[in-house]
Design a protein around this motif. Structure first.
Motif, PDB file in Angstrom:
ATOM      1  N   ALA A 120     -90.090  74.303  97.772  1.00 21.30           N
ATOM      2  CA  ALA A 120     -89.117  73.699  96.861  1.00 21.30           C
ATOM      3  C   ALA A 120     -89.050  74.486  95.554  1.00 21.30           C
ATOM      4  O   ALA A 120     -87.962  74.777  95.043  1.00 21.30           O
ATOM      5  CB  ALA A 120     -89.473  72.235  96.598  1.00 21.30           C
ATOM      6  N   GLN A 121     -90.191  74.859  95.021  1.00 20.67           N
ATOM      7  CA  GLN A 121     -90.213  75.625  93.775  1.00 20.67           C
ATOM      8  C   GLN A 121     -89.544  76.981  93.948  1.00 20.67           C
ATOM      9  O   GLN A 121     -88.824  77.446  93.060  1.00 20.67           O
ATOM     10  CB  GLN A 121     -91.647  75.799  93.288  1.00 20.67           C
ATOM     11  N   PHE A 122     -89.768  77.626  95.097  1.00 19.15           N
ATOM     12  CA  PHE A 122     -89.120  78.904  95.368  1.00 19.15           C
ATOM     13  C   PHE A 122     -87.603  78.752  95.369  1.00 19.15           C
ATOM     14  O   PHE A 122     -86.886  79.480  94.683  1.00 19.15           O
ATOM     15  CB  PHE A 122     -89.595  79.489  96.704  1.00 19.15           C
ATOM     16  N   TRP A 123     -87.091  77.781  96.148  1.00 19.60           N
ATOM     17  CA  TRP A 123     -85.642  77.608  96.248  1.00 19.60           C
ATOM     18  C   TRP A 123     -85.036  77.261  94.901  1.00 19.60           C
ATOM     19  O   TRP A 123     -83.957  77.762  94.551  1.00 19.60           O
ATOM     20  CB  TRP A 123     -85.297  76.566  97.312  1.00 19.60           C
ATOM     21  N   GLU A 124     -85.714  76.440  94.127  1.00 15.97           N
ATOM     22  CA  GLU A 124     -85.208  76.085  92.803  1.00 15.97           C
ATOM     23  C   GLU A 124     -85.192  77.294  91.871  1.00 15.97           C
ATOM     24  O   GLU A 124     -84.276  77.451  91.061  1.00 15.97           O
ATOM     25  CB  GLU A 124     -86.025  74.931  92.224  1.00 15.97           C
ATOM     26  N   ALA A 125     -86.164  78.164  91.995  1.00 13.07           N
ATOM     27  CA  ALA A 125     -86.225  79.354  91.148  1.00 13.07           C
ATOM     28  C   ALA A 125     -85.079  80.330  91.429  1.00 13.07           C
ATOM     29  O   ALA A 125     -84.718  81.118  90.552  1.00 13.07           O
ATOM     30  CB  ALA A 125     -87.564  80.073  91.336  1.00 13.07           C
ATOM     31  N   ILE A 126     -84.488  80.257  92.617  1.00 11.59           N
ATOM     32  CA  ILE A 126     -83.379  81.171  92.923  1.00 11.59           C
ATOM     33  C   ILE A 126     -82.023  80.460  92.928  1.00 11.59           C
ATOM     34  O   ILE A 126     -81.061  80.957  93.518  1.00 11.59           O
ATOM     35  CB  ILE A 126     -83.606  81.971  94.231  1.00 11.59           C
ATOM     36  N   GLY A 127     -81.956  79.309  92.275  1.00  8.71           N
ATOM     37  CA  GLY A 127     -80.670  78.694  92.025  1.00  8.71           C
ATOM     38  C   GLY A 127     -80.263  77.541  92.920  1.00  8.71           C
ATOM     39  O   GLY A 127     -79.137  77.052  92.811  1.00  8.71           O
ATOM     40  N   PHE A 128     -81.134  77.093  93.793  1.00  9.22           N
ATOM     41  CA  PHE A 128     -80.839  75.899  94.584  1.00  9.22           C
ATOM     42  C   PHE A 128     -81.247  74.689  93.758  1.00  9.22           C
ATOM     43  O   PHE A 128     -82.198  74.742  92.999  1.00  9.22           O
ATOM     44  CB  PHE A 128     -81.623  75.902  95.899  1.00  9.22           C
ATOM     45  N   ARG A 129     -80.514  73.591  93.922  1.00  7.06           N
ATOM     46  CA  ARG A 129     -80.895  72.383  93.209  1.00  7.06           C
ATOM     47  C   ARG A 129     -81.294  71.307  94.213  1.00  7.06           C
ATOM     48  O   ARG A 129     -80.739  71.215  95.301  1.00  7.06           O
ATOM     49  CB  ARG A 129     -79.791  71.898  92.284  1.00  7.06           C
ATOM     50  N   ARG A 130     -82.265  70.529  93.797  1.00  8.26           N
ATOM     51  CA  ARG A 130     -82.777  69.441  94.645  1.00  8.26           C
ATOM     52  C   ARG A 130     -81.694  68.372  94.796  1.00  8.26           C
ATOM     53  O   ARG A 130     -80.997  68.063  93.836  1.00  8.26           O
ATOM     54  CB  ARG A 130     -84.024  68.844  94.002  1.00  8.26           C
ATOM     55  N   VAL A 131     -81.547  67.841  96.003  1.00 12.73           N
ATOM     56  CA  VAL A 131     -80.593  66.762  96.261  1.00 12.73           C
ATOM     57  C   VAL A 131     -81.337  65.624  96.953  1.00 12.73           C
ATOM     58  O   VAL A 131     -82.401  65.826  97.539  1.00 12.73           O
ATOM     59  CB  VAL A 131     -79.401  67.239  97.123  1.00 12.73           C
ATOM     60  N   ALA A 132     -80.760  64.445  96.880  1.00 16.04           N
ATOM     61  CA  ALA A 132     -81.377  63.270  97.508  1.00 16.04           C
ATOM     62  C   ALA A 132     -80.414  62.663  98.525  1.00 16.04           C
ATOM     63  O   ALA A 132     -79.195  62.815  98.414  1.00 16.04           O
ATOM     64  CB  ALA A 132     -81.722  62.234  96.436  1.00 16.04           C
ATOM     65  N   ASP A 133     -80.984  61.999  99.497  1.00 17.21           N
ATOM     66  CA  ASP A 133     -80.219  61.242 100.482  1.00 17.21           C
ATOM     67  C   ASP A 133     -79.269  62.092 101.317  1.00 17.21           C
ATOM     68  O   ASP A 133     -78.202  61.633 101.714  1.00 17.21           O
ATOM     69  CB  ASP A 133     -79.445  60.100  99.803  1.00 17.21           C
TER      70      ASP A 133
END
Length: 149
Positions: A120-133
């Motif tokens: 999760a930290q890797f993906w967020e560091a390259i511009g992905f944002r966490r989503v829910a549901d």
């Protein structure tokens, strides 16, 4: 750093057995699934890359259509794995950037399912944002593929 990316087209890359064994030992089955998919349904992949470091297969990543229903064209990064010996050496970043570059202009959203907090930290560091549901954990709007470089 002697890092080299190669597209995976019709067959598994050299050194695949070692990468698959490491993934299995690390509790992951995505390399075994990738091998089956490349044999049975290779057309599902929009792109796949093998990354070599020092001449050894260090990681693989691919992308397909997002299997969950979406309102607009959406692809997902999947079958992504970096050998434990090669982590934190730009392997995942290089593969992800190549896949994002291939997707640019062809799809509006990229998704990924981060299996753990480090991912999760890797993906967020390259511009992905966490989503829910949603069926995926992170997504990225494909307007700018240079973020994170």
């Amino acid at each position: 750093m002697d890092l080299k990316l190669e597209p995976i087209v019709d067959e598994l890359p050299a050194g695949f057995a070692d990468l698959e064994a490491d993934a299995t030992a690390d509790g992951h089955r995505q390399m075994t699934r990738l091998a089956a998919e490349l044999t049975e349904t290779p057309a599902i992949f929009h792109a796949a890359y093998a990354c070599y470091l020092g001449g050894r297969l260090a990681g693989i990543g691919a992308m397909t259509d997002e299997p969950a229903p979406t309102a607009q064209p959406t692809w997902t990064m999947r079958r992504f794995y970096v050998h434990r010996e090669f982590r934190r050496r730009q392997v995942a970043f290089s593969i992800a950037m190549a896949l994002l570059q291939d997707a640019a202009g062809r799809v509006s959203t990229m998704t990924v399912h981060a299996g753990n907090q480090a991912a999760a930290q890797f993906w967020e560091a390259i511009g992905f944002r966490r989503v829910a549901d949603l069926a995926w954990s992170h997504q990225r709007t494909m307007r700018d593929t240079t973020a994170g470089r």
